[in-house]
Design a protein around this motif. Structure first.
Motif, PDB file in Angstrom:
ATOM      1  N   ASP A  75      17.531 -14.569 -18.120  1.00 33.36           N
ATOM      2  CA  ASP A  75      16.652 -13.400 -18.249  1.00 33.36           C
ATOM      3  C   ASP A  75      15.785 -13.559 -19.502  1.00 33.36           C
ATOM      4  O   ASP A  75      14.567 -13.384 -19.464  1.00 33.36           O
ATOM      5  CB  ASP A  75      17.514 -12.137 -18.321  1.00 33.36           C
ATOM      6  N   LYS A  76      16.441 -13.927 -20.612  1.00 32.86           N
ATOM      7  CA  LYS A  76      15.695 -14.116 -21.869  1.00 32.86           C
ATOM      8  C   LYS A  76      14.697 -15.273 -21.730  1.00 32.86           C
ATOM      9  O   LYS A  76      13.544 -15.172 -22.142  1.00 32.86           O
ATOM     10  CB  LYS A  76      16.658 -14.421 -23.015  1.00 32.86           C
ATOM     11  N   LEU A  77      15.190 -16.359 -21.131  1.00 31.51           N
ATOM     12  CA  LEU A  77      14.350 -17.548 -20.985  1.00 31.51           C
ATOM     13  C   LEU A  77      13.110 -17.236 -20.126  1.00 31.51           C
ATOM     14  O   LEU A  77      11.980 -17.575 -20.493  1.00 31.51           O
ATOM     15  CB  LEU A  77      15.177 -18.661 -20.328  1.00 31.51           C
ATOM     16  N   LEU A  78      13.334 -16.546 -18.993  1.00 30.50           N
ATOM     17  CA  LEU A  78      12.220 -16.265 -18.073  1.00 30.50           C
ATOM     18  C   LEU A  78      11.214 -15.308 -18.716  1.00 30.50           C
ATOM     19  O   LEU A  78      10.001 -15.472 -18.558  1.00 30.50           O
ATOM     20  CB  LEU A  78      12.742 -15.686 -16.746  1.00 30.50           C
ATOM     21  N   ASN A  79      11.727 -14.316 -19.450  1.00 27.72           N
ATOM     22  CA  ASN A  79      10.804 -13.395 -20.128  1.00 27.72           C
ATOM     23  C   ASN A  79       9.983 -14.120 -21.185  1.00 27.72           C
ATOM     24  O   ASN A  79       8.796 -13.843 -21.369  1.00 27.72           O
ATOM     25  CB  ASN A  79      11.579 -12.245 -20.767  1.00 27.72           C
TER      26      ASN A  79
ATOM     27  N   ASN B 254      26.833 -14.521 -18.237  1.00 23.50           N
ATOM     28  CA  ASN B 254      26.171 -15.200 -19.361  1.00 23.50           C
ATOM     29  C   ASN B 254      24.910 -15.929 -18.889  1.00 23.50           C
ATOM     30  O   ASN B 254      23.892 -15.965 -19.583  1.00 23.50           O
ATOM     31  CB  ASN B 254      27.103 -16.239 -19.995  1.00 23.50           C
ATOM     32  N   THR B 255      24.998 -16.544 -17.675  1.00 24.36           N
ATOM     33  CA  THR B 255      23.835 -17.267 -17.134  1.00 24.36           C
ATOM     34  C   THR B 255      22.695 -16.291 -16.902  1.00 24.36           C
ATOM     35  O   THR B 255      21.538 -16.577 -17.240  1.00 24.36           O
ATOM     36  CB  THR B 255      24.202 -17.946 -15.786  1.00 24.36           C
ATOM     37  N   ILE B 256      23.046 -15.132 -16.324  1.00 25.42           N
ATOM     38  CA  ILE B 256      22.004 -14.134 -16.043  1.00 25.42           C
ATOM     39  C   ILE B 256      21.338 -13.699 -17.350  1.00 25.42           C
ATOM     40  O   ILE B 256      20.107 -13.668 -17.457  1.00 25.42           O
ATOM     41  CB  ILE B 256      22.588 -12.917 -15.294  1.00 25.42           C
TER      42      ILE B 256
END
Lengths: 123, 381
Positions: free
Chosen positions: A71-75, A65-67
């Motif tokens: 992933d969404k946050l970094l993109n 879930n963290t990944i």
């Protein structure tokens, strides 16, 4: 010695292959030797400390879930930081307008849930 | 009373010593009992080993530079200014901006600078790879150079990275070979001494490799003048050498701050080889290229010396006897044999290095380290 000579005579290709691998092994040992000569005590302790701290961070960071969330946050950070398409300046009116945007509403929901969960963990 | 440590210089030595101090003295710094300030003329640090590769288009300037502020521990103040004067009695560092800083302990990591003007004609007629501007200009020349005499000439000694001219010669050899131009390009490597470098084992390792690759070695060639119009190098022995492309290793000089403060006989700081204390001043340490030590002007030297100075200073600040000593530890890579092989050497004062056979794996280790270097600058590795 005789046994060795016999082995070479019987299977020269295998022995040649073995010697070639020994060359590579020696090169690897040179790199290991470089590492041990270049490092001093403080560097080793720092490196192990850094790897250790990274390890501690990696444990929760490797949760699926963290990944997915990161992933969404970094993109999103990458897209929002695009220098060719900088964000507009937003005042109070702009903020009120943005709150009606369904994407902003979803993101706000996420931030509020994050704040709630974090708040519980801070106790 | 707050103890003030000032580090002058934001290169490898300066940032490592400051960051190591931040580690040793973290509680003293947080409680404001100690302040470690770094002063550097520019806002960024240049990782010098990459400029050699820039000349061959293998690295870009952006990879070789990072803001000093970003490299320093966040608890350390950084002042972008130039040290222009030192009062060793009242312990004050005067800055170009007009202000001055008082110190209890001073670390001079002011490095060395190029002094092309010391040899007539050198500036007008030669290229070098000791800075991004020079390397990028050289890259343009190399890209267009298809035939003629390339001379790699050590004009000044001591110079940064003693093996760099050797590395440049090896890389140039493979660069022209890859382009099918090697038969049309003659390469000569000149140096002023009888040997290309002060370590016998390196000479014995490098000489046959250079000769096998048709790189002519010209020993005892002390350049005194360059004729830019005739493209001729002139030596103190009256010899002349024509060139079509000259890549020089220019003379180096110390920082004006050092010369002005009379910290050494010439422009290098007279330094104790083990304690790294300046011999002509109290509570002043010197590291890296700025010292008069016989160690190489190499990043690894500044790196290992920084660890020693940080430990000694931490002991002194705590009122303990400083015991850390520098034993001359130096690690150097010699890269570029056939373009993609390297070896390395490690030695202490008075030792001859063992040199393992050149290999691709060591070349990869060198380039991996180049990438990881910023961790070293941050004091982490």
């Amino acid at each position: 010695m005789e046994e060795l000579q016999e082995a070479i005579a019987q299977n020269p290709e295998a022995v040649a292959g073995f010697i070639e691998r020994l060359d590579l092994t020696n090169q690897l040992l040179d790199v290991v030797s470089l590492g041990t000569r270049a490092m001093d005590d403080e560097m080793v302790v720092n490196l192990v400390g850094m790897v250790g701290r990274l390890g501690e961070l990696l444990e929760p960071a490797s949760h699926e879930n963290t990944i997915a969330g990161l992933d969404k946050l970094l993109n999103a950070v990458a897209e929002a930081s695009d220098p060719d398409n900088p964000p507009d300046k937003v005042g109070l009116m702009g903020l009120m307008k943005a709150v009606n945007d369904p994407d902003v509403q979803k993101a706000l929901g996420f931030v509020i849930k994050l704040a709630k969960t974090l708040g519980k963990k801070l106790d | 009373m707050k103890r003030r440590i000032i580090v002058v210089g934001g290169g490898s030595g300066g940032t490592i010593v400051a960051n190591r101090l931040a580690g040793h003295l973290s509680s003293e710094i947080r409680s404001q009992a100690v302040e470690v300030t770094v002063v550097n003329e520019t806002s960024y640090q240049l990782y010098k080993p990459l400029t050699l590769y820039m000349a061959f288009g293998k690295n870009e300037e952006s990879e070789a530079e990072r803001p000093v502020r970003e490299l320093l521990n966040e608890d350390l103040p950084f002042i972008q200014d130039r040290g222009v004067g030192l009062d060793l009695d009242s312990k004050e560092l005067e800055l170009a901006s007009g202000s001055s800083l008082s110190y209890d302990y001073l670390v001079l990591a002011t490095g060395s600078k190029l002094a092309l003007g010391r040899v007539p004609g050198l500036k007008e007629s030669s290229h070098h790879f000791y800075g991004p501007k020079g390397s990028i200009k050289l890259r343009e020349e190399l890209a267009e150079f298809e035939e003629g005499h390339l001379v790699v000439s050590v004009v000044g000694v001591p110079h940064m990275c003693p093996v760099a001219p050797m590395e440049f010669s090896f890389i140039a050899d493979s660069w022209f070979r890859e382009r099918g131009l090697r038969d049309d390009v003659k390469i000569t490597y000149t140096f002023p001494g009888e040997e290309m470098i002060g370590k016998k084992n390196i000479v014995e390792w490098a000489t046959p490799l250079l000769e096998e690759r048709d790189i002519n070695l010209e020993s005892g060639f002390e350049v005194t003048e360059v004729d830019p119009d005739g493209e001729v190098l002139k030596s103190s022995g009256g010899e002349e050498m024509e060139f079509d492309l000259l890549v020089s290793i220019p003379p180096h000089r110390g920082d004006d701050l050092v010369t002005g403060a009379d910290l050494g006989e010439g422009e290098w700081i007279e330094t104790d080889k083990h304690t790294l204390e300046a011999k002509r001043a109290e509570d002043v340490y010197a590291i890296g290229d700025a010292t008069d030590l016989s160690t190489s002007m190499a990043g690894s030297v500044a790196h290992y010396q920084s660890g020693v100075v940080a430990e000694r200073l931490a002991s002194q600040v705590r009122g303990e006897v400083p015991t850390a000593r520098y034993d001359g530890k130096t690690i150097c890579f010699i890269d570029g044999v056939d373009g993609d092989k390297a070896t390395f050497l490690e030695f202490n004062y008075g030792e001859e290095p063992d040199i393992p056979p050149e290999s691709k794996l060591i070349h990869w280790a060198k380039h991996s380290y180049n990438k990881a270097y910023w961790l070293t600058a941050k004091g982490l590795l």
